[in-house]
Each structure stands twice: as structure tokens, then as C-alpha cells.
Design an enzyme around this catalytic site. Structure first.
Site, PDB file in Angstrom:
ATOM      1  N   ASP A   1      44.877  51.527  41.045  1.00 35.18           N
ATOM      2  CA  ASP A   1      44.982  50.176  41.587  1.00 35.18           C
ATOM      3  C   ASP A   1      45.015  49.196  40.423  1.00 35.18           C
ATOM      4  O   ASP A   1      44.460  49.470  39.354  1.00 35.18           O
ATOM      5  CB  ASP A   1      43.763  49.927  42.489  1.00 35.18           C
TER       6      ASP A   1
ATOM      7  N   ASP B   1      44.538  45.148  40.440  1.00 32.48           N
ATOM      8  CA  ASP B   1      43.531  44.077  40.432  1.00 32.48           C
ATOM      9  C   ASP B   1      42.149  44.617  40.756  1.00 32.48           C
ATOM     10  O   ASP B   1      41.951  45.259  41.777  1.00 32.48           O
ATOM     11  CB  ASP B   1      43.917  42.977  41.433  1.00 32.48           C
TER      12      ASP B   1
END
EC number: 3.1.3.-
Length: 176
Positions: A9, A11
């Protein structure tokens, strides 16, 4: 044998969580994130960034701005000797009927199509339960980091591993 992949991922996992990051100059890597990705690279792992970017659907920024953010991310990682093999994103909002928004597997399927890896041999690392759910949906080993929103998801998570950050996840993956 196909190369193993880390699905990471963006952020809250690689870079500091900012509410709908829309300025490349605001991109800030977590300490140790680039070194962790570099360690994966050196161990022969592929690295794919898997990111929901509903800010596009919401009109907060456009694809050109997101491309600039990703160019900056790639540049910042390269400065520290780290490389990502691809960035896969979902530009849709939560109410759009798409197959790519996490936890749905569309982005991982795209990465598999481009790189030919077995998702069951992959790891998924993220700071939200949707990241964990995506990993479980494709058969990957799952890691929840406590950075970003991760600290809010620790209790009740289905993740195989809960770690402090991306660097600790990679240390577990590489057995170090």
C-alpha cells in the site's frame, strides 16, 4: 520459478499519510521505507504499489497530478537505491462499481498479468484492514503496519503479522 512479489500500500505504509495527498512536494517517505524496498530488491523480490486513489473520483486532483506524485515517489526511492516494478491504482470512489478498489482483487490481477507472479507466494503490506482483506482474497501472506491508520486496525485484524512499519515487515519477510 517465478519471482516473488511484495504488494505494498502507498499512503500510510511507504509514505506518511496525508489527507488526499495531492502535491508531490508534500510526499514524505517513512524512515526506513526506501531501505526496506531496497532490501526486497536485493533479495530478488518484485515490488508493486497497490493504492486506492479515490481523490480522483472525488475531484480533489487529476491523473496528471497523481502521475507527478508517483514520479516523485519513484525518484525519492531511486535516490536511496530502491526500485518499484509497478504502481497499480484504483481512481474510483467507494460507490463506483469497479473491480479494482481494495479489497477487490483488480489491481493485483493487473500486476499478475504484467509480471507473471503467483499471488499465493506474494505478501500484502498495508495500514488498513482493506489491505489485509485484499491480501487474503488473493491468497497472499498479510502484514498490517502500525503506521498511517494501522494503529486503529490492530484489534480484530485478520493479518497474519502486525508490525511497527514497512521495515519491520520486510525484516520478517526476509527472515532478518
Amino acid at each position: 520459478m517465478t519471482r516473488r512479489f511484495a504488494l505494498i500500500d502507498r499512503d500510510g505504509t511507504i509514505n506518511v499519510e496525508k489527507h488526499y495527498l495531492s502535491d508531490p512536494d508534500q510526499l514524505e517517505l517513512y524512515p526506513g521505507a526506501a531501505a526496506a524496498i531496497r532490501a526486497l530488491n536485493q533479495a530478488g523480490w518484485g515490488v508493486a504499489v497497490i493504492t486506492n486513489q479515490s481523490g480522483i473520483a472525488r475531484g480533489y486532483f487529476d491523473m496528471a497530478r497523481l502521475d507527478a506524485i508517483h514520479a516523485r515517489l519513484t525518484e525519492m526511492l531511486a535516490t536511496e537505491g530502491a526500485h518499484i516494478d509497478g504502481i497499480y491504482l484504483c481512481p474510483h470512489g467507494p460507490d463506483d462499481d469497479c473491480d479494482c478498489r481494495k479489497p477487490l482483487p483488480g489491481m493485483v490481477e493487473q500486476a499478475v498479468a504484467e509480471h507473471g507472479f503467483d499471488p499465493k507466494l506474494a505478501v500484502m503490506i498495508g495500514d488498513k484492514e482493506v489491505d489485509v482483506e485484499l491480501g487474503l482474497a488473493v491468497g497472499a501472506k498479510t502484514f498490517l503496519v502500525r503506521t498511517g491508520h494501522g494503529h486503529k486496525h490492530v484489534e480484530g485484524t485478520k493479518a497474519a503479522h502486525v508490525v511497527d512499519d514497512l521495515a519491520q515487515a520486510v525484516a520478517v519477510i526476509l527472515g532478518g
